[in-house]
Scaffold this motif. Structure first.
Motif, PDB file in Angstrom:
ATOM      1  N   VAL A 109       0.873  -1.165   0.000  1.00  8.66           N
ATOM      2  CA  VAL A 109       0.000   0.000   0.000  1.00  8.66           C
ATOM      3  C   VAL A 109       0.914   1.219   0.000  1.00  8.66           C
ATOM      4  CG1 VAL A 109      -0.217   0.092   2.526  1.00  8.66           C
ATOM      5  CG2 VAL A 109      -1.986   1.099   1.092  1.00  8.66           C
ATOM      6  N   GLY A 110       0.517   2.252  -0.743  1.00  9.87           N
ATOM      7  CA  GLY A 110       1.389   3.411  -0.791  1.00  9.87           C
ATOM      8  C   GLY A 110       0.784   4.581  -1.518  1.00  9.87           C
ATOM      9  N   THR A 111       1.667   5.499  -1.898  1.00 12.13           N
ATOM     10  CA  THR A 111       1.250   6.729  -2.556  1.00 12.13           C
ATOM     11  C   THR A 111       2.051   6.939  -3.829  1.00 12.13           C
ATOM     12  OG1 THR A 111       2.877   8.042  -1.348  1.00 12.13           O
ATOM     13  CG2 THR A 111       0.682   7.860  -0.376  1.00 12.13           C
ATOM     14  N   VAL A 112       1.446   7.669  -4.756  1.00 14.34           N
ATOM     15  CA  VAL A 112       2.108   8.102  -5.975  1.00 14.34           C
ATOM     16  C   VAL A 112       2.561   9.533  -5.751  1.00 14.34           C
ATOM     17  CG1 VAL A 112       1.768   8.642  -8.424  1.00 14.34           C
ATOM     18  CG2 VAL A 112       0.696   6.617  -7.438  1.00 14.34           C
ATOM     19  N   VAL A 113       3.816   9.838  -6.052  1.00 15.47           N
ATOM     20  CA  VAL A 113       4.297  11.205  -5.923  1.00 15.47           C
ATOM     21  C   VAL A 113       3.889  11.935  -7.202  1.00 15.47           C
ATOM     22  CG1 VAL A 113       6.273  12.701  -5.556  1.00 15.47           C
ATOM     23  CG2 VAL A 113       6.202  10.459  -4.463  1.00 15.47           C
ATOM     24  N   GLY A 114       2.767  12.626  -7.133  1.00 14.24           N
ATOM     25  CA  GLY A 114       2.154  13.290  -8.282  1.00 14.24           C
ATOM     26  C   GLY A 114       0.648  13.080  -8.211  1.00 14.24           C
ATOM     27  N   PRO A 115      -0.092  13.538  -9.201  1.00 17.00           N
ATOM     28  CA  PRO A 115      -1.549  13.454  -9.164  1.00 17.00           C
ATOM     29  C   PRO A 115      -2.108  12.029  -9.190  1.00 17.00           C
ATOM     30  CG  PRO A 115      -0.830  15.007 -10.840  1.00 17.00           C
ATOM     31  CD  PRO A 115       0.380  14.309 -10.342  1.00 17.00           C
ATOM     32  N   GLY A 116      -1.390  11.091  -9.777  1.00 14.47           N
ATOM     33  CA  GLY A 116      -1.873   9.716  -9.840  1.00 14.47           C
ATOM     34  C   GLY A 116      -2.635   9.450 -11.116  1.00 14.47           C
ATOM     35  N   GLY A 117      -3.560   8.509 -11.051  1.00 16.12           N
ATOM     36  CA  GLY A 117      -4.330   8.109 -12.217  1.00 16.12           C
ATOM     37  C   GLY A 117      -5.000   6.789 -11.931  1.00 16.12           C
ATOM     38  N   ALA A 118      -5.090   5.945 -12.951  1.00 10.73           N
ATOM     39  CA  ALA A 118      -5.683   4.616 -12.801  1.00 10.73           C
ATOM     40  C   ALA A 118      -4.897   3.645 -13.667  1.00 10.73           C
ATOM     41  CB  ALA A 118      -7.151   4.635 -13.209  1.00 10.73           C
ATOM     42  N   SER A 119      -4.255   2.664 -13.025  1.00  9.89           N
ATOM     43  CA  SER A 119      -3.509   1.672 -13.784  1.00  9.89           C
ATOM     44  C   SER A 119      -3.348   0.403 -12.964  1.00  9.89           C
ATOM     45  CB  SER A 119      -2.137   2.200 -14.211  1.00  9.89           C
ATOM     46  OG  SER A 119      -1.248   2.203 -13.125  1.00  9.89           O
ATOM     47  N   ARG A 120      -2.916  -0.638 -13.658  1.00 11.05           N
ATOM     48  CA  ARG A 120      -2.647  -1.931 -13.022  1.00 11.05           C
ATOM     49  C   ARG A 120      -1.325  -2.437 -13.577  1.00 11.05           C
ATOM     50  NH1 ARG A 120      -5.744  -5.766 -10.431  1.00 11.05           N
ATOM     51  NH2 ARG A 120      -5.147  -7.936 -10.735  1.00 11.05           N
ATOM     52  N   ILE A 121      -0.430  -2.827 -12.691  1.00  8.24           N
ATOM     53  CA  ILE A 121       0.884  -3.345 -13.078  1.00  8.24           C
ATOM     54  C   ILE A 121       0.987  -4.795 -12.629  1.00  8.24           C
ATOM     55  CG2 ILE A 121       3.375  -3.157 -12.696  1.00  8.24           C
ATOM     56  CD1 ILE A 121       2.929  -0.167 -12.153  1.00  8.24           C
ATOM     57  N   GLN A 122       1.434  -5.647 -13.536  1.00  8.03           N
ATOM     58  CA  GLN A 122       1.759  -7.032 -13.197  1.00  8.03           C
ATOM     59  C   GLN A 122       3.224  -7.217 -13.529  1.00  8.03           C
ATOM     60  OE1 GLN A 122      -1.344  -9.218 -15.359  1.00  8.03           O
ATOM     61  NE2 GLN A 122      -2.291  -9.555 -13.371  1.00  8.03           N
ATOM     62  N   ILE A 168      16.708  -4.628  -2.241  1.00 11.40           N
ATOM     63  CA  ILE A 168      16.405  -4.071  -3.559  1.00 11.40           C
ATOM     64  C   ILE A 168      15.567  -5.061  -4.347  1.00 11.40           C
ATOM     65  CG2 ILE A 168      17.400  -3.370  -5.780  1.00 11.40           C
ATOM     66  CD1 ILE A 168      19.873  -2.439  -4.221  1.00 11.40           C
ATOM     67  N   MET A 169      14.516  -4.562  -4.997  1.00  9.10           N
ATOM     68  CA  MET A 169      13.731  -5.360  -5.939  1.00  9.10           C
ATOM     69  C   MET A 169      13.828  -4.720  -7.315  1.00  9.10           C
ATOM     70  SD  MET A 169      10.207  -6.531  -4.109  1.00  9.10           S
ATOM     71  CE  MET A 169       9.875  -5.319  -2.839  1.00  9.10           C
ATOM     72  N   HIS A 170      14.049  -5.548  -8.319  1.00 12.13           N
ATOM     73  CA  HIS A 170      14.003  -5.089  -9.712  1.00 12.13           C
ATOM     74  C   HIS A 170      12.964  -5.946 -10.424  1.00 12.13           C
ATOM     75  CE1 HIS A 170      15.674  -4.916 -13.983  1.00 12.13           C
ATOM     76  NE2 HIS A 170      14.948  -3.831 -13.756  1.00 12.13           N
ATOM     77  N   LEU A 171      11.860  -5.320 -10.822  1.00 14.89           N
ATOM     78  CA  LEU A 171      10.732  -6.031 -11.414  1.00 14.89           C
ATOM     79  C   LEU A 171      10.436  -5.504 -12.805  1.00 14.89           C
ATOM     80  CD1 LEU A 171       8.377  -5.809  -8.295  1.00 14.89           C
ATOM     81  CD2 LEU A 171       9.992  -7.616  -8.827  1.00 14.89           C
ATOM     82  N   THR A 172      10.036  -6.393 -13.699  1.00 11.26           N
ATOM     83  CA  THR A 172       9.607  -5.999 -15.036  1.00 11.26           C
ATOM     84  C   THR A 172       8.282  -6.683 -15.336  1.00 11.26           C
ATOM     85  OG1 THR A 172      10.862  -7.792 -16.069  1.00 11.26           O
ATOM     86  CG2 THR A 172      11.946  -5.645 -15.913  1.00 11.26           C
ATOM     87  N   GLY A 173       7.489  -6.056 -16.187  1.00  5.39           N
ATOM     88  CA  GLY A 173       6.196  -6.625 -16.540  1.00  5.39           C
ATOM     89  C   GLY A 173       5.435  -5.698 -17.447  1.00  5.39           C
ATOM     90  N   THR A 174       4.114  -5.662 -17.254  1.00  6.25           N
ATOM     91  CA  THR A 174       3.257  -4.835 -18.090  1.00  6.25           C
ATOM     92  C   THR A 174       2.365  -3.962 -17.222  1.00  6.25           C
ATOM     93  OG1 THR A 174       1.570  -6.563 -18.170  1.00  6.25           O
ATOM     94  CG2 THR A 174       3.197  -6.538 -19.957  1.00  6.25           C
ATOM     95  N   SER A 175       1.935  -2.841 -17.807  1.00  4.22           N
ATOM     96  CA  SER A 175       0.991  -1.965 -17.130  1.00  4.22           C
ATOM     97  C   SER A 175      -0.154  -1.640 -18.084  1.00  4.22           C
ATOM     98  CB  SER A 175       1.668  -0.671 -16.657  1.00  4.22           C
ATOM     99  OG  SER A 175       2.039   0.119 -17.761  1.00  4.22           O
ATOM    100  N   GLU A 176      -1.323  -1.437 -17.500  1.00  2.64           N
ATOM    101  CA  GLU A 176      -2.515  -1.034 -18.251  1.00  2.64           C
ATOM    102  C   GLU A 176      -3.082   0.185 -17.558  1.00  2.64           C
ATOM    103  OE1 GLU A 176      -5.286  -4.237 -18.330  1.00  2.64           O
ATOM    104  OE2 GLU A 176      -3.817  -5.661 -19.102  1.00  2.64           O
ATOM    105  N   GLY A 177      -3.375   1.235 -18.325  1.00  5.79           N
ATOM    106  CA  GLY A 177      -3.960   2.439 -17.751  1.00  5.79           C
ATOM    107  C   GLY A 177      -3.051   3.637 -17.944  1.00  5.79           C
TER     108      GLY A 177
END
Length: 159
Positions: free
Chosen positions: A77-90, A134-143
């Motif tokens: 759970v967290g925050t976006v530094v900026g206005p944000g939006g709507a997306s999903r990341i896998q 440290i985590m390094h993750l790659t994948g896809t985002s929608e939104g």
């Protein structure tokens, strides 16, 4: 008892300005997200899968950590530094500098790429917590998300 300052428009404005300034000052205290140089020569300690949703300026999601032959579910759970939006990341990836399971939990600075408008496509996340994991993750985002390219998330193992 009612606080009279919040019944007056000027008091409400001052309170909102104060909250905004606190938010901006917090942005300056975020540690910089890691980069490829941060993990050069390191052997992964484990692997992670993550599904994260951004709604307005908040993020939330679930994932699993595989560490020392066992799998541990977790939530973020967290925050976006900026206005944000709507997306999903896998995303999936590797964890570095994890020596004890207890070091996995905590607040992570998350680098999500360049500042600006991020749309659907490839996603790359770089995350580091206060214990140095440290985590390094790659994948896809929608939104669509408008951010400064940095977030802050709290990772908690599911109990």
């Amino acid at each position: 008892m009612i606080n009279a300052r919040f019944n007056h428009p000027r008091g409400v404005r001052m309170w909102l300005v104060g909250v905004g300034l606190l938010g901006l000052s917090a942005c300056g205290t975020l540690q910089p997200p890691p980069t490829a140089q941060s993990i050069a020569g390191l052997t992964p300690s484990g692997t992670v899968t993550l599904t994260e949703t951004v709604a307005a300026g908040m993020t939330g999601g679930t994932g699993s950590l595989t560490f020392q032959g066992r799998t541990y579910p977790f939530r973020v759970v967290g925050t976006v530094v900026g206005p944000g939006g709507a997306s999903r990341i896998q995303a999936v990836g590797e964890v570095y500098r994890l020596n004890r399971l207890s070091d996995f939990e905590g607040t992570y600075s998350e680098g999500t790429g360049q500042a600006g408008l991020a749309t659907s496509g490839k996603a790359e996340l770089w995350m580091r917590n206060q214990a140095g994991v440290i985590m390094h993750l790659t994948g896809t985002s929608e939104g669509v998300v408008l951010s400064l390219g940095r977030d802050e998330v709290l990772v908690q193992l599911a109990r």
